[in-house]
Design a protein around this motif. Structure first.
Motif, short mmCIF file in Angstrom:
data_model
loop_
_atom_site.label_atom_id
_atom_site.label_comp_id
_atom_site.label_asym_id
_atom_site.label_seq_id
_atom_site.Cartn_x
_atom_site.Cartn_y
_atom_site.Cartn_z
N ALA A 1 0.85 -1.19 0.00
CA ALA A 1 0.00 0.00 0.00
C ALA A 1 0.88 1.24 0.00
O ALA A 1 1.88 1.30 0.72
CB ALA A 1 -0.90 0.01 1.23
N VAL A 2 0.51 2.21 -0.82
CA VAL A 2 1.19 3.50 -0.84
C VAL A 2 0.20 4.51 -0.30
O VAL A 2 -0.90 4.65 -0.81
CB VAL A 2 1.61 3.88 -2.28
CG1 VAL A 2 2.26 5.24 -2.30
CG2 VAL A 2 2.55 2.83 -2.86
N GLY B 1 4.64 -1.19 8.67
CA GLY B 1 5.03 0.06 8.03
C GLY B 1 5.61 1.02 9.04
O GLY B 1 5.61 0.78 10.24
N GLU B 2 6.10 2.13 8.51
CA GLU B 2 6.69 3.15 9.38
C GLU B 2 5.61 3.94 10.10
O GLU B 2 4.43 3.84 9.78
CB GLU B 2 7.54 4.12 8.53
CG GLU B 2 8.78 3.49 7.95
CD GLU B 2 9.64 4.51 7.23
OE1 GLU B 2 9.30 5.71 7.23
OE2 GLU B 2 10.66 4.09 6.68
N LYS C 1 -1.04 2.27 9.19
CA LYS C 1 -1.31 0.93 9.74
C LYS C 1 -2.64 0.90 10.50
O LYS C 1 -3.41 -0.04 10.35
CB LYS C 1 -0.17 0.51 10.67
CG LYS C 1 1.17 0.37 9.99
CD LYS C 1 2.25 -0.04 10.95
CE LYS C 1 2.53 0.96 12.04
NZ LYS C 1 3.08 2.25 11.61
N THR C 2 -2.92 1.93 11.27
CA THR C 2 -4.16 1.97 12.04
C THR C 2 -5.36 2.04 11.12
O THR C 2 -6.36 1.34 11.32
CB THR C 2 -4.17 3.16 13.01
OG1 THR C 2 -3.03 3.05 13.88
CG2 THR C 2 -5.43 3.20 13.85
N ASN D 1 2.47 0.96 20.94
CA ASN D 1 3.24 2.18 20.81
C ASN D 1 4.53 2.09 21.64
O ASN D 1 4.54 2.37 22.82
CB ASN D 1 2.43 3.41 21.25
CG ASN D 1 1.36 3.75 20.26
OD1 ASN D 1 1.43 3.36 19.10
ND2 ASN D 1 0.37 4.48 20.70
N ALA D 2 5.58 1.69 20.99
CA ALA D 2 6.87 1.60 21.66
C ALA D 2 7.55 2.96 21.66
O ALA D 2 7.25 3.82 20.84
CB ALA D 2 7.75 0.58 20.94
N LYS D 3 8.45 3.16 22.58
CA LYS D 3 9.20 4.40 22.61
C LYS D 3 10.28 4.33 21.54
O LYS D 3 11.21 3.55 21.63
CB LYS D 3 9.80 4.64 23.98
CG LYS D 3 10.55 5.94 24.08
CD LYS D 3 10.58 6.43 25.50
CE LYS D 3 11.42 7.66 25.58
NZ LYS D 3 10.68 8.87 25.49
N THR D 4 10.10 5.14 20.51
CA THR D 4 11.06 5.20 19.41
C THR D 4 11.52 6.64 19.25
O THR D 4 11.07 7.54 19.95
CB THR D 4 10.41 4.71 18.08
OG1 THR D 4 9.36 5.62 17.74
CG2 THR D 4 9.87 3.31 18.21
#
Length: 165
Positions: A60-61, A112-113, A118-119, A159-162
């Motif tokens: 998907a774009v 995806g980033e 994604k949601t 939701n990881a800490k990135t």
């Protein structure tokens, strides 16, 4: 002419014929490499197609604009099996059909980033699963609403800490 070390580093990529570069399944491309996949994605995006297949994988774009490919008519076409073009509705519908028909567990991996959608993709998958299950229970809207109410809790676990968030 060129030093031998430089010649050994040069990589040539063959370009796919223009007649097939907009195909909806990249496995049909004669040359399946990164430059050709990116070029085909660009060609399809410019034609208004945000989804493409690479075999069973859906790419998907993010269109970065509102597109009219998520309405109830499109959903019903995939639900009935009338539309085979690459779409998130098609992936979810196929997973449900395999679950019911083959009695085998199914998994849809959405990756995806951050900010890639994604949601939103997950919401569309849930929309299809509740819609195709509607024929059996008649309580599709209630089930979809209950699942969507749990979405913030599920997102909190994911939701990881990135560096980005």
């Amino acid at each position: 002419m060129f030093p031998l070390a430089l010649v050994e580093q040069i990589q040539f990529c063959y370009r796919n014929p223009s007649a097939v570069e907009a195909t909806d399944d990249f496995l049909t491309l004669p040359h399946l490499d990164e430059p050709n996949i990116l070029h085909s994605l660009r060609v399809r995006y410019n034609q208004g197609h945000v989804y493409s297949y690479t075999g069973p994988i859906l790419i998907a774009v993010n269109p970065w604009r509102q597109v009219e490919i998520y309405n109830i008519n499109v959903l019903e076409a995939y639900k009935a099996g009338k539309n085979k073009a690459p779409h998130i509705f098609g992936v979810a519908s196929k997973a449900y059909s395999s679950l019911v028909g083959n009695r085998k567990s199914q998994c849809i991996l959405i990756s995806g980033e951050s900010g890639a959608g994604k949601t939103e993709s997950t919401k569309y998958v849930l929309q299809v699963l509740t819609a195709v299950g509607e024929n059996r229970t008649g309580t599709s809207a209630a089930i979809e609403q209950q699942i969507m109410l749990t979405n913030p809790v599920l997102e909190a676990f994911g939701n990881a800490k990135t560096l980005r968030n």
